[in-house]
Structure formats: C-alpha cells, structure tokens
Write a protein that holds these residues in place. Structure first.
Motif, PDB file in Angstrom:
ATOM      1  N   GLU A  83       0.748  -1.165  -0.178  1.00 42.20           N
ATOM      2  CA  GLU A  83       0.002   0.187  -0.129  1.00 42.20           C
ATOM      3  C   GLU A  83       0.988   1.181  -0.251  1.00 42.20           C
ATOM      4  O   GLU A  83       1.842   1.340   0.826  1.00 42.20           O
ATOM      5  CB  GLU A  83      -0.796  -0.047   1.146  1.00 42.20           C
ATOM      6  CG  GLU A  83      -2.200   0.798   1.074  1.00 42.20           C
ATOM      7  CD  GLU A  83      -2.805   0.608   2.548  1.00 42.20           C
ATOM      8  OE1 GLU A  83      -4.298   1.065   2.303  1.00 42.20           O
ATOM      9  OE2 GLU A  83      -2.631   0.116   3.274  1.00 42.20           O
ATOM     10  N   GLU A  84       0.350   2.027  -0.758  1.00 38.47           N
ATOM     11  CA  GLU A  84       1.231   3.644  -0.746  1.00 38.47           C
ATOM     12  C   GLU A  84       0.753   4.465   0.370  1.00 38.47           C
ATOM     13  O   GLU A  84      -0.693   4.728   0.547  1.00 38.47           O
ATOM     14  CB  GLU A  84       0.859   4.302  -2.017  1.00 38.47           C
ATOM     15  CG  GLU A  84       1.603   3.617  -3.278  1.00 38.47           C
ATOM     16  CD  GLU A  84       1.564   4.285  -4.524  1.00 38.47           C
ATOM     17  OE1 GLU A  84       0.436   5.098  -4.735  1.00 38.47           O
ATOM     18  OE2 GLU A  84       2.127   3.991  -5.367  1.00 38.47           O
ATOM     19  N   VAL A  85       1.433   4.910   1.174  1.00 37.66           N
ATOM     20  CA  VAL A  85       1.371   5.803   2.070  1.00 37.66           C
ATOM     21  C   VAL A  85       2.118   7.054   2.388  1.00 37.66           C
ATOM     22  O   VAL A  85       3.212   7.345   1.730  1.00 37.66           O
ATOM     23  CB  VAL A  85       1.658   4.949   3.668  1.00 37.66           C
ATOM     24  CG1 VAL A  85       0.567   3.555   3.739  1.00 37.66           C
ATOM     25  CG2 VAL A  85       2.920   4.658   3.635  1.00 37.66           C
ATOM     26  N   PHE A  86       1.672   7.996   3.010  1.00 36.92           N
ATOM     27  CA  PHE A  86       2.483   9.103   3.347  1.00 36.92           C
ATOM     28  C   PHE A  86       2.313   9.634   4.843  1.00 36.92           C
ATOM     29  O   PHE A  86       1.267   9.220   5.481  1.00 36.92           O
ATOM     30  CB  PHE A  86       2.294  10.258   2.521  1.00 36.92           C
ATOM     31  CG  PHE A  86       1.085  11.229   2.831  1.00 36.92           C
ATOM     32  CD1 PHE A  86       1.121  12.730   2.354  1.00 36.92           C
ATOM     33  CD2 PHE A  86      -0.262  10.849   2.940  1.00 36.92           C
ATOM     34  CE1 PHE A  86      -0.055  13.372   2.492  1.00 36.92           C
ATOM     35  CE2 PHE A  86      -1.121  11.626   3.080  1.00 36.92           C
ATOM     36  CZ  PHE A  86      -1.165  12.832   3.085  1.00 36.92           C
ATOM     37  N   GLY A  87       3.030  10.382   5.608  1.00 40.42           N
ATOM     38  CA  GLY A  87       2.998  10.811   6.953  1.00 40.42           C
ATOM     39  C   GLY A  87       4.100  11.678   7.271  1.00 40.42           C
ATOM     40  O   GLY A  87       5.064  12.079   6.536  1.00 40.42           O
ATOM     41  N   ALA A  88       4.394  12.045   8.545  1.00 37.67           N
ATOM     42  CA  ALA A  88       5.221  12.751   9.188  1.00 37.67           C
ATOM     43  C   ALA A  88       5.511  12.162  10.497  1.00 37.67           C
ATOM     44  O   ALA A  88       4.776  11.672  11.167  1.00 37.67           O
ATOM     45  CB  ALA A  88       5.003  14.089   9.144  1.00 37.67           C
ATOM     46  N   LEU A  89       6.905  12.359  10.891  1.00 38.60           N
ATOM     47  CA  LEU A  89       7.513  11.832  12.388  1.00 38.60           C
ATOM     48  C   LEU A  89       7.310  13.085  13.114  1.00 38.60           C
ATOM     49  O   LEU A  89       7.402  14.441  12.796  1.00 38.60           O
ATOM     50  CB  LEU A  89       8.857  11.400  12.134  1.00 38.60           C
ATOM     51  CG  LEU A  89       8.946  10.277  11.176  1.00 38.60           C
ATOM     52  CD1 LEU A  89      10.596   9.694  11.193  1.00 38.60           C
ATOM     53  CD2 LEU A  89       8.063   9.049  11.392  1.00 38.60           C
ATOM     54  N   HIS A  90       7.200  12.859  14.499  1.00 33.03           N
ATOM     55  CA  HIS A  90       7.541  13.794  15.416  1.00 33.03           C
ATOM     56  C   HIS A  90       9.081  14.301  15.503  1.00 33.03           C
ATOM     57  O   HIS A  90       9.739  13.522  15.204  1.00 33.03           O
ATOM     58  CB  HIS A  90       7.110  13.140  16.849  1.00 33.03           C
ATOM     59  CG  HIS A  90       7.151  14.112  18.008  1.00 33.03           C
ATOM     60  ND1 HIS A  90       8.089  14.673  18.852  1.00 33.03           N
ATOM     61  CD2 HIS A  90       6.015  14.942  18.444  1.00 33.03           C
ATOM     62  CE1 HIS A  90       7.918  15.598  19.608  1.00 33.03           C
ATOM     63  NE2 HIS A  90       6.393  15.739  19.659  1.00 33.03           N
ATOM     64  N   PRO A  91       8.952  15.564  16.009  1.00 32.42           N
ATOM     65  CA  PRO A  91      10.281  16.160  15.857  1.00 32.42           C
ATOM     66  C   PRO A  91      11.477  15.434  16.877  1.00 32.42           C
ATOM     67  O   PRO A  91      12.494  15.563  16.496  1.00 32.42           O
ATOM     68  CB  PRO A  91      10.069  17.529  16.382  1.00 32.42           C
ATOM     69  CG  PRO A  91       8.866  17.844  15.935  1.00 32.42           C
ATOM     70  CD  PRO A  91       7.999  16.716  16.191  1.00 32.42           C
ATOM     71  N   SER A  92      11.035  14.768  17.898  1.00 34.08           N
ATOM     72  CA  SER A  92      11.678  14.106  18.824  1.00 34.08           C
ATOM     73  C   SER A  92      12.310  12.806  18.313  1.00 34.08           C
ATOM     74  O   SER A  92      13.139  12.051  19.098  1.00 34.08           O
ATOM     75  CB  SER A  92      11.139  13.989  20.099  1.00 34.08           C
ATOM     76  OG  SER A  92       9.960  12.891  20.195  1.00 34.08           O
ATOM     77  N   VAL A  93      11.746  12.188  17.130  1.00 36.38           N
ATOM     78  CA  VAL A  93      12.293  10.989  16.980  1.00 36.38           C
ATOM     79  C   VAL A  93      13.599  10.678  16.228  1.00 36.38           C
ATOM     80  O   VAL A  93      13.973  11.576  15.590  1.00 36.38           O
ATOM     81  CB  VAL A  93      11.332  10.438  15.582  1.00 36.38           C
ATOM     82  CG1 VAL A  93      11.662   8.930  15.059  1.00 36.38           C
ATOM     83  CG2 VAL A  93       9.707  10.128  16.225  1.00 36.38           C
ATOM     84  N   ARG A  94      14.401   9.877  16.757  1.00 35.25           N
ATOM     85  CA  ARG A  94      15.983   9.804  16.554  1.00 35.25           C
ATOM     86  C   ARG A  94      15.918   9.407  15.070  1.00 35.25           C
ATOM     87  O   ARG A  94      17.137   9.795  14.351  1.00 35.25           O
ATOM     88  CB  ARG A  94      16.434   8.828  17.406  1.00 35.25           C
ATOM     89  CG  ARG A  94      18.053   8.739  17.261  1.00 35.25           C
ATOM     90  CD  ARG A  94      18.723   7.771  18.228  1.00 35.25           C
ATOM     91  NE  ARG A  94      19.294   8.744  19.399  1.00 35.25           N
ATOM     92  CZ  ARG A  94      18.770   8.595  20.631  1.00 35.25           C
ATOM     93  NH1 ARG A  94      17.883   7.728  20.853  1.00 35.25           N
ATOM     94  NH2 ARG A  94      19.139   9.467  21.684  1.00 35.25           N
ATOM     95  N   ARG A  95      15.099   8.314  14.666  1.00 35.19           N
ATOM     96  CA  ARG A  95      15.321   7.643  13.328  1.00 35.19           C
ATOM     97  C   ARG A  95      14.537   8.149  12.480  1.00 35.19           C
ATOM     98  O   ARG A  95      13.558   8.176  12.338  1.00 35.19           O
ATOM     99  CB  ARG A  95      15.076   6.039  13.463  1.00 35.19           C
ATOM    100  CG  ARG A  95      15.488   5.429  12.087  1.00 35.19           C
ATOM    101  CD  ARG A  95      15.074   3.981  12.217  1.00 35.19           C
ATOM    102  NE  ARG A  95      15.327   3.349  10.844  1.00 35.19           N
ATOM    103  CZ  ARG A  95      16.544   2.840  10.218  1.00 35.19           C
ATOM    104  NH1 ARG A  95      17.605   2.697  11.182  1.00 35.19           N
ATOM    105  NH2 ARG A  95      16.352   2.292   8.817  1.00 35.19           N
ATOM    106  N   GLY A  96      15.229   8.950  11.501  1.00 36.31           N
ATOM    107  CA  GLY A  96      14.046   9.975  10.684  1.00 36.31           C
ATOM    108  C   GLY A  96      13.973   9.188   9.216  1.00 36.31           C
ATOM    109  O   GLY A  96      13.957   7.851   9.191  1.00 36.31           O
ATOM    110  N   THR A  97      13.879   9.778   8.090  1.00 37.14           N
ATOM    111  CA  THR A  97      13.218   9.375   7.031  1.00 37.14           C
ATOM    112  C   THR A  97      14.356   9.471   5.782  1.00 37.14           C
ATOM    113  O   THR A  97      13.994   9.200   4.767  1.00 37.14           O
ATOM    114  CB  THR A  97      11.812   9.833   6.403  1.00 37.14           C
ATOM    115  OG1 THR A  97      12.099  11.467   6.428  1.00 37.14           O
ATOM    116  CG2 THR A  97      10.710   9.768   7.526  1.00 37.14           C
TER     117      THR A  97
END
Length: 330
Positions: A83-97
């Motif tokens: 499935e194709e998805v999109f989104g965003a991580l919280h600023p405090s997440v250590r492992r980004g995109t």
C-alpha cells in the motif's frame, strides 16, 4: 546519518541493519522525503537546535515521507503490504526518513492521495500538520471567522491558508511579492506584499485568529494589534527554552513563555500560544482528503536524488531555491 552538528558536509551515508519492528510500527520503502527547516536546525545545531537535539545524536534526519508499505507490526491493522502511504514523524524521533527504509508508527501514516505523486505527497505532511495543529487544535478556528496568516508564502503558511479556507474562514495574509499570486490562488481574500506595502494601512478590520510563522517582536506587535479581544495569537517561533520543554515533552513550561502568555491575556485580552508539529491521525486523514480533492497542495520547486542531499541542503540554506525541495529515492 548525523553524528555531529555542522554544515551539510557532516551528513554521512552509512549501512545500518533495520531494527526489529514494534507491534504498532510500519516498515516503509521510502520514495520521497521533503526538506523542512527543522532539518537544518537538527543538522547545524544552531538556534534551538543544539538544546533540543543534542541528546538525540547520532540521528537520521527527515520528518516527511511518502512510500510503500513493506512490512507491518503484529498489531497493525490499518495498512497492508504494497500500500502507498504518506505521513510525518514527531520532531523528537531519532530515526528519521532520510533512509531507504523508514520505520514509522502506524498512527503517523495514512494512505497517500492517489491523485498525486510521491514527490508531491512528501511535501505536504509536516508543514500541513503544523498548520493544522496551530489552527484547529490551538486557535480552534470556526466557520465564518477571520484568520490572518503571517508568512503565507512558506510551506506552513501556504498550508494554513488552504486549511482555513477549507473550514469556511475568511483569510488574509502578508508575504513576499513572489508569493502574492500563489496565496490568492489558494483562497486568500487578500495578500499583502509586506515590503512594498504598509501592512497596518493595507489590512482592514480585526481577526479572530492570527498564525505567525515568522516570529520576531516587530512582526508580533503588528499581528497582536489585528486581533479581537478574545482572539487567538499562535506563533511557531517560541523562545528556545519552551521549545525544548515542548518538543522533548519534558514536564513544565518555560517561565519566560508562561509570563508572556499571562501578560498578553491581561493587557490585550487574547490567548497567546506556541504551536509545533505533532502527528495526529485525524489531522493527517483530513489533510489527505483535502489533498485528494485538490484543495490542499504544496508546490515542489526542485527535486534532488538522495545521493545529492548535501547539495540540496546547501542550495536551500543559501536560498538558491526559495520553495519546497524534495529528495527522491530510486
């Protein structure tokens, strides 16, 4: 990967094994990510970046993502492989995109709008969720209200115009001359060139809510004077101490920000608030639906392959590219 603060040259390509998926996590094959101002703060350690992100080093940059589901955790029911998805991580997440395969909580993702590309989709979530939280959760805008967006030419301001219009608000913005036509096309009733025009004379009437994406005392004074009593002033540019408290979710509020909020309430009768991006599945779904309907978009001015991430950061920081920059993955 980012091991230390500095110029774009500190960014490294490394091979790392994927950590084990938690029950509520999704493994996403990254197709595109966008560059946001927070990426520069995280990488350079300037401004609030040092205080907020030092404890997270080493880290992987990147908050936005658009891609395809590769695997899901044991409790995930919202998504299926492929499935194709999109989104965003919280600023405090250590492992980004900024990585071939990103690990994202299922609550920070939703189905990608089918009508747009991965590159277009990746430009939307972080900026739009920042605007959504500021307007919907903090200012609590309602249909028929007047909203002033300070800085309608940036990604967050541009998303804010579209979100406020979608909620039946009358929107006015001031921005640079290059963004006037774009802001009007997005639904703003008036867009004022803050350099060529006298803002205090050009904009008439009072507003129920002001969203300040720029910050600074001069801008703040202008915005405050446009608010009705009982209105909401929401800034994205709080002092560094309150930013640390909020982004890292440390209990308490900075004394400086709390006193400022109290003073504005006493002297102006307004609610003064600071907002930052926080993933919200309901907000992301609303953003997805508006995007699918063609009512919310963020233009992409330039794309770079992920291999040229250093060049992309340098070009954006030196303002060689004014609009949104996206990194593509093969």
């Amino acid at each position: 990967m980012l091991r230390r603060f500095g110029s774009p040259e500190v960014l490294e390509f490394v091979d790392k094994p994927l950590p084990h998926l938690k029950d509520d996590e999704v493994l996403v094959r990254t197709r595109a990510v966008s560059i946001n101002p927070i990426d520069f703060a995280m990488r350079s350690g300037t401004g609030y970046g040092y205080s907020v992100f030092k404890r997270l080093l080493p880290l992987i940059l990147g908050r936005d993502i658009s891609g395809e589901v590769v695997a899901v955790g044991a409790s995930v029911q919202s998504f299926t492989v492929g499935e194709e998805v999109f989104g965003a991580l919280h600023p405090s997440v250590r492992r980004g995109t900024y990585t071939d395969y990103a690990i994202v909580s299922e609550f920070h993702l939703t189905q990608k709008p089918k009508s747009i590309t991965h590159e277009e989709a990746s430009a939307i979530p972080f900026a739009a969720l920042t605007a959504w939280r500021a307007l919907k959760e903090t200012a609590k805008i309602r249909e028929g209200e007047r909203v002033l967006v300070i800085g309608g030419g940036g990604a967050v301001g541009f998303a804010a115009i579209q979100l406020a219009v979608a909620h039946g608000c009358q929107v006015v913005t001031f921005c640079s001359s290059q963004s006037i036509d774009r802001a009007l096309a997005a639904g703003a009733e008036q867009a004022v060139d803050y350099i060529a025009e006298n803002i205090k004379l050009a904009i008439k009437g009072e507003f129920d809510a002001v969203l300040d994406t720029i910050g600074g005392l001069k801008t703040e004074r202008i915005g405050i004077n446009f608010l009705k009593r009982g209105g909401h002033y929401v800034t994205l540019q709080a002092d560094a101490r309150s930013t640390v408290f909020d982004i890292l979710m440390v209990p308490g509020v900075s004394d400086l920000f709390g006193m400022k909020n109290f003073n504005y309430y006493c002297y102006y009768g307004i609610d003064y608030s600071y907002a930052f991006m926080e993933s919200n599945c309901f907000g992301l779904e609303e953003i997805r639906d508006l995007s699918e309907a063609g009512r919310l978009y963020i233009p992409v001015d330039r794309t770079f392959p992920i291999a040229q991430v250093k060049e992309a950061h340098e070009a954006k920081e030196k303002r060689k590219i004014l609009g949104k920059v996206v990194l593509e993955f093969s």
